[in-house]
Scaffold this active site. Structure first.
Site: not given
Ligand code: BES
Ligand code: ZN
Length: 651
Positions: A296, A320-321, A324, A343, A402, A410
């Site tokens: 995002e 989703h993005e 954010h 999330e 992470d 989520y």
């Molecule tokens: N912000 C996250 C990606 C992220 C989280 C990167 C933590 C590094 C550390 C992004 O918004 C996300 O949640 N992406 C998901 C999308 C899905 C839940 C719709 C993905 O990439 O799977």
């Molecule tokens: Zn996310």
């Protein structure tokens, strides 16, 4: 300026940030009371960056960014400014505004062998120092950076670079105070090869210029993890006055089709929780190695090209993005222990956007697919060495943030909010959320602040009791969790059972019927067949999940013959199918397709379960390890490191 940096690089001995000259072994471990964030060395309570100006020279030949990070700081009387760095070479630090700079001393922490946080860069300053400038260059250990050779792009003729900052990788390409608890504005002057375009999480150009020099401004304060840069052969298509998509020219028309719902999504989101505050909403479609579905970055969501399924079936990732832009970017988790505030709220919001555009039935199907994943995640976490990871509020001190990127933040997060919504009613809940975004806009929140806001603005006001502590501070899933149902998904479960038990086949069933045509009777051929197009991808995903893990080869082959799963262009479906293939020993039949997918796609969410299933089956473990070794250089460090861990854990 660029010449200036290059001059320094070539003429003075570089200070490599591990253990060379002028570094000490001093440990920057401020006491608990001054620690704003356990994942950052920065002494934010004493001194914090307000505005960051970057001067960057992006050099593709030696895969290095040469940079100056100019920090304008709010100094509350500190005698040292502490920054986070990881995998950076620091050339020098100066103090003072550009033009009047004086070189300063600096101390760099010794790097622990398996340090998660990297190193503290400490700069002694005066009590009234406001400007600290760090001259540096990135290295091979700058994990945020993905440098792609021409052969890994769509054009196959131009290279590509993108950054991934979240959670704590921004410090691997910019020396800064890398904590979400501090918000900064930023600007940047970026020099790139003149045949490439640079874009950032800021106001962006839509066309290349001849010099390859670009200026960027992000005038709203954002956390460090949202600073992002991409450089490539990009073109732009506008969906509306304030939204559009960047992609390599070869992908642009596919993007135009796939993401055309964006303006509607923005309106739906604004309708729900107030105005979009970032002026522009663009998407950048990256090469396949991008380790996430979406990221995002403000004003410019980074997206995975696997979203280009050709049938708009994966646009919930865009919802989703976009969500954010409120939960995460406008109101930001104060620390990574509060990640669920980013999330969980975003998944809830994403589902509301999907419901607005496509109706409740579709939104519930998406939510149930995720709930399924949550159930598996809960089982995994319960058996793991950190069973407390199933609490919404995390305790990640000493661990990689992470580790918090699980379905707990989520999906448990989203189901907490859905349950709360059910309890208080949608109208009241929406008013509450709207107020929350207003109250905390451009601020950070932690779990405690959220709880007191929840108490004050919702529960007490409406005289409602709700057991939120068991959601936030207890393991597992509370009893009161909302129960969703989808007839369509239940039907797919039944279809999977009937198919397994031989009651249903996907082969065409031919029957003849006599029909009266005028005075004559005519024999009419009728072909009955369940076709792929009869269901949406998410229904087929559920179908695959409901099949037994030891399905026969004949049945697997029948599915492939009529439904063509091994050859699908949908990455979600392929992932489900390849996992089942590994589980039931079908890999000899579709090895080529699995291998092609693993070599092309770098999204961690897909790679992890496929590799895991292959690694856990004795007959495919070698294939998995071989494939990984062949292709790991093409993965982003985020995915590569996760799979390396997986390989050693499954030994
Ligand atoms: N912000 C996250 C990606 C992220 C989280 C990167 C933590 C590094 C550390 C992004 O918004 C996300 O949640 N992406 C998901 C999308 C899905 C839940 C719709 C993905 O990439 O799977
Ligand atoms: Zn996310």
């Amino acid at each position: 300026m660029i010449k200036h940096i290059l001059f320094i690089v070539s003429s003075i001995a570089l200070l490599i940030s591990c253990d060379l000259t002028r570094t000490t072994t001093k440990t920057a471990n401020p006491s608990e009371s001054t620690k704003a964030d356990v994942h950052s060395y920065a002494n934010l309570k004493e001194i914090s960056t307000k505005h960051l100006h970057l001067e960057l020279d992006v050099n593709f030949e030696n895969r290095t960014i040469y940079g100056v990070a100019r920090h304008e700081m709010i100094n509350k009387g500190a005698d040292t400014a502490i920054f986070d760095i990881n995998g950076l070479m620091i050339q020098k630090v100066t103090i003072g505004e550009k033009g009047t700079e004086e070189e300063a001393d600096m101390f760099i922490d010794k790097m622990d062998k398996d340090s998660i946080l990297g190193q503290a860069l400490m700069v002694p300053i005066k009590k009234d120092t406001r400007f600290v400038n760090i001259y540096y260059q990135t290295t091979e250990r700058s994990d945020a950076l993905d440098w792609l050779d021409t052969n890994l792009t769509s054009s196959k003729t131009k290279p590509f670079l993108y950054t991934q900052g979240q959670a704590i990788l921004t410090r691997t390409w910019i020396p800064l105070q890398d904590s979400p608890s501090n918000r900064i504005t930023y600007s940047a002057d970026v020099k790139v090869p003149s045949d490439l375009l640079a874009v950032m999480s800021a106001k962006n150009p839509t066309k290349k210029n001849n010099e390859g020099k670009y200026h960027f401004e992000m005038n709203k304060p954002i956390p460090a993890y949202l600073i992002a840069l991409a450089v490539g052969d990009l073109s732009y298509h506008a969906f509306s006055e304030n939204s559009g998509v960047y992609a390599e020219p070869e992908l642009l028309s596919a993007c135009e089709y796939e993401f055309d719902a964006i303006p509607k999504m923005i309106s739906a989101a604004e309708q729900l929780y107030g105005p979009y505050q970032w002026e522009q909403y663009d998407i950048l479609v990256l090469p396949y190695s991008f380790p996430f579905g979406g990221m995002e970055n403000p004003m410019l969501t980074f997206a995975n090209p696997t979203l280009l399924a050709g049938d708009k079936s994966l646009v919930s990732v865009i919802a989703h993005e976009l969500a954010h832009s409120w939960s995460g970017n406008l109101v930001t988790n104060r620390t990574w222990n509060d990640f669920w505030l980013n999330e969980g709220f975003t998944v809830y919001f994403e589902q509301r956007i999907m419901e607005s555009l496509y109706g409740k039935e579709v939104a519930d199907i998406l939510a149930l697919i995720e709930f399924d994943e949550l159930t598996d995640e809960l089982t995994r976490i319960k058996k793991s060495k950190n069973p407390e990871d199933s609490k919404l509020h995390l305790a990640l001190e000493g661990r990689n943030p992470d580790d918090g990127m699980t379905d707990i933040a989520y999906v448990k997060g989203a189901f907490f909010l859905k349950t709360l919504e059910e309890r208080v009613g949608r109208t009241r809940f929406d008013a509450f959320l709207k107020k929350y975004f207003e109250r905390f806009q451009f601020k950070t929140v932690d779990t405690k602040q959220f709880i007191s806001f929840l108490n004050e603005e919702l529960l007490k006001k409406e005289h409602i009791s709700f057991d939120y502590p068991s959601w936030i501070y207890a393991e597992g899933l509370p009893e009161n969790c909302i129960k969703l149902q989808s007839q369509r998904l239940e039907n797919m479960g039944k279809l999977a059972d009937d198919f397994t038990n031989g009651k249903v086949s996907f082969a065409p069933k031919v029957t003849y019927k006599w029909k009266k045509v005028g005075k004559r009777r005519k024999k009419i051929k009728q072909v009955q067949q369940i076709k792929f197009q009869d269901h949406i991808v998410q229904e087929w995903q559920t179908f695959i999940r409901r099949l037994p893990r030891n399905l026969s080869q004949a049945k697997m082959r029948e599915i492939d013959r009529y439904l063509r799963f091994s050859y699908s262009g949908n990455s979600e479906l392929l992932t489900e199918w390849f996992i089942l293939s590994a589980n039931c020993g079908y890999v000899p039949t579709n090895k080529k397709e699995i291998s092609a997918f693993l070599c092309k796609v770098g999204r961690r969410k897909y790679l992890m379960p496929i590799y895991e299933a292959l690694l856990l089956n004795k007959s495919t473990r070698n294939f998995a390890v071989y494939t990984f070794n062949q292709t790991k250089a093409n993965y982003h460090a985020v995915s590569r490191k996760s799979i390396e861990e997986l390989i050693s854990e499954t030994k």
